[in-house]
Design an enzyme around this catalytic site. Structure first.
Site, PDB file in Angstrom:
ATOM      1  NE  ARG A 379     -75.194 -42.621  15.223  1.00 45.32           N
ATOM      2  CZ  ARG A 379     -75.345 -42.533  16.538  1.00 45.32           C
ATOM      3  NH1 ARG A 379     -74.716 -41.590  17.206  1.00 45.32           N
ATOM      4  NH2 ARG A 379     -76.119 -43.362  17.191  1.00 45.32           N
ATOM      5  CB  VAL A 380     -66.784 -40.305  11.945  1.00 46.94           C
ATOM      6  CG1 VAL A 380     -65.687 -39.753  11.059  1.00 46.94           C
ATOM      7  CG2 VAL A 380     -67.307 -39.225  12.874  1.00 46.94           C
TER       8      VAL A 380
END
Length: 521
Positions: A379-380
């Site tokens: 998700r980064v």
């Protein structure tokens, strides 16, 4: 016996009475590493208590009794407290006095732990003598708040092409490694530690490997591997193997987090690997049932989610005002039959910033690492990639996803149109380029040039079986014929137009030098 009498006389002569009050009680029930005590009216959660093991014994028995046995308060009730015993549970018996210490459980932290193997209580396990640490950190503490953090923006290189290109991990991130038994979860974690050898010493993260419920032989083998490769100088191993009590296994990940926080608060980067949280949850369930807490789903206690959330929330990238340090967490979860929808896996997936899913079917096909690119996610994302990797890896996930769909379709159809066949051939070579041997992490600049060559079709004429050979020869060619290229990419951390031009020239020269490799046979 005379020696004991002389020692006893000496202690009587040197005895100085002191006035004061102590919160003390006595054990009312004990069994399975858990005790119940009454009289500790001022005890607090996670407080250490000491059992008076010499009480009611003769002088000889008192000398032979364990020096100190401690307990940890975990249940506070109206008339009593329930606690787990952190030591020789056989030395604790009913009626024994128990004394509150007024101290919260803490462990030694600091530079002296580097290169050491310690227990969850900070005791040395490697036979290299005592650990001298000037500071102690609480095992349990509140995580840093939102205002004390900053966005994750610095890559943590794993040295694994499939991860650094498709599922990048940033310093301060929490990335779950999930999969069935024997699919290579621990291998990814250890390769990530070894990959830090490629980082400059001043920016290299301190690595903490926490072993929970693992076989001692496995942990010993990993320590030997790290020591042999020179990685133990920046690594700390916290060992709570299958032979220790459930209470110690429960404390081990929190001990690893406390050690990592010391380095984070010094403005440095730290990486902590929890191997694995499935066994950690089982140990906590065992303790909770013994403490007579109400069981919930699958007999786990109601706060099993909170157990892992308060642990993993301690991973953070601190703001510049707080020193800018980071603590990255790589928890490992074991699944049954690839079932990621089970209770503990879904809990941890919802807490982390993405997951690397290792699939048994891919592993059995010979794909190493056996990463399912469709389910795995970070998700980064590209915020935690170097510019060079960001430029070359953009198409990989989409191409692999298309290839997986077409590969399934190909099993039912013999006649394929040229466009479909082209996609399948490209996907097969891309899959081959992402294969990697265990214990061989690759610096990001080498990953970038290899993936660039694959994505731009330079390896299209190469037979799939010969892709690893071509990759190895190409990297050797760059070391000999284009010595400045890889160091320049490493320094710039970007594939500028000038560097890309030099890389294309090197690739064209390499293809001309090895016509037999590019003949498609």
């Amino acid at each position: 016996m005379n020696t004991f009498i002389e020692q006893f006389k000496k202690e009587i002569e040197e005895f100085v009475p002191s006035a004061g009050t102590k919160d003390a009680g006595f054990v009312t029930r004990v069994g399975d590493g858990v005790a119940e005590a009454e009289g500790l009216g001022h005890a607090v959660m996670a407080e250490m208590v000491r059992f008076d093991t010499a009480h009611g014994k003769s002088l000889t028995e008192a000398v032979e009794a364990p020096a100190e046995v401690y307990g940890l308060v975990l249940n506070l009730e109206e008339e009593s407290v329930r606690l787990v015993i952190l030591g020789d549970a056989g030395a604790v018996r009913e009626g024994m006095p128990v004394i509150a210490t007024g101290q919260i459980l803490s462990i030694p932290v600091g530079e002296s732990l580097l290169g050491r193997v310690v227990s969850a209580l900070g005791e040395p396990l490697d036979g290299q003598g005592p650990i001298k640490a000037a500071k102690r950190n609480f095992i349990e503490r509140e995580a840093y708040g939102v205002m004390d953090r900053q966005p994750v923006n610095t890559p943590l290189q794993t040295g694994i092409k499939a991860i650094d290109s498709m599922i990048p991990i940033g310093r301060g991130q929490r990335e779950l490694i999930i999969g069935d038994r024997y699919t290579g979860k621990t291998t990814i974690a250890i390769d990530t530690i070894l990959s830090q050898l490629n980082e400059p010493a001043d920016t290299r993260p301190v690595c903490i490997y926490v072993s929970v419920g693992q076989k001692e032989s496995k942990t010993a083998r990993l320590v030997a591997q790290l020591r042999e490769r020179g990685a133990m100088e920046y690594t700390i191993v916290v060992d709570a193997g299958a032979s220790v009590s459930a209470a110690v296994q429960y404390l081990a990940p929190f001990a690893g987090a406390a050690i990592g926080e010391y380095f984070m608060e010094q403005g440095r980067d730290a990486l902590v690997i929890y191997d694995d949280l499935s066994k950690h949850a089982i140990a906590y369930r065992q303790i909770s049932l013994l403490l007579r807490r109400p069981p919930g789903r699958e007999a786990y206690p109601g706060d099993i989610f909170y157990l892992h959330s308060r642990l993993l929330e301690r991973a953070a990238k601190l703001s510049e005002e707080k020193g800018g340090g980071s603590l990255t967490a790589l928890p490992i979860i074991e699944t049954q039959e690839n079932d990621v929808s089970a209770y503990i896996p879904t809990n941890v997936i919802s807490i982390t910033d993405g997951q690397i899913f290792l699939e048994a079917d891919l592993f059995n096909k010979g794909l190493r690492p056996a990463i399912n690119a469709g389910i795995s996610v970070s998700r980064v994302g590209s915020a935690a990639q170097t510019k060079a990797m960001k430029k070359v890896s953009g198409k990989i996930r989409l191409e692999l996803a298309q290839f997986r769909d077409l590969e399934a379709f190909m099993q039912f159809s013999q006649d394929l149109d040229p466009e479909t066949k082209k996609h399948i051939d490209f996907g097969e070579r891309l899959t081959a380029i992402l294969k990697q041997k265990n214990g061989a992490p690759m610096p990001f600049e080498k990953q970038a040039v290899v993936i660039y060559a694959a994505i731009n079709g330079y390896f299209a004429p190469v037979a799939v079986a010969r892709i690893p050979e071509v990759e190895e020869k190409f990297l050797d060619f760059l070391d000999l014929e284009a010595k400045e290229l890889l160091p320049a990419i490493k320094k710039e951390r970007d594939l500028t137009a000038e560097l890309e031009g030099k890389l294309k020239e090197a690739l064209q020269k390499f293809v001309k030098m090895h016509p037999n490799l590019f003949a498609g046979t």
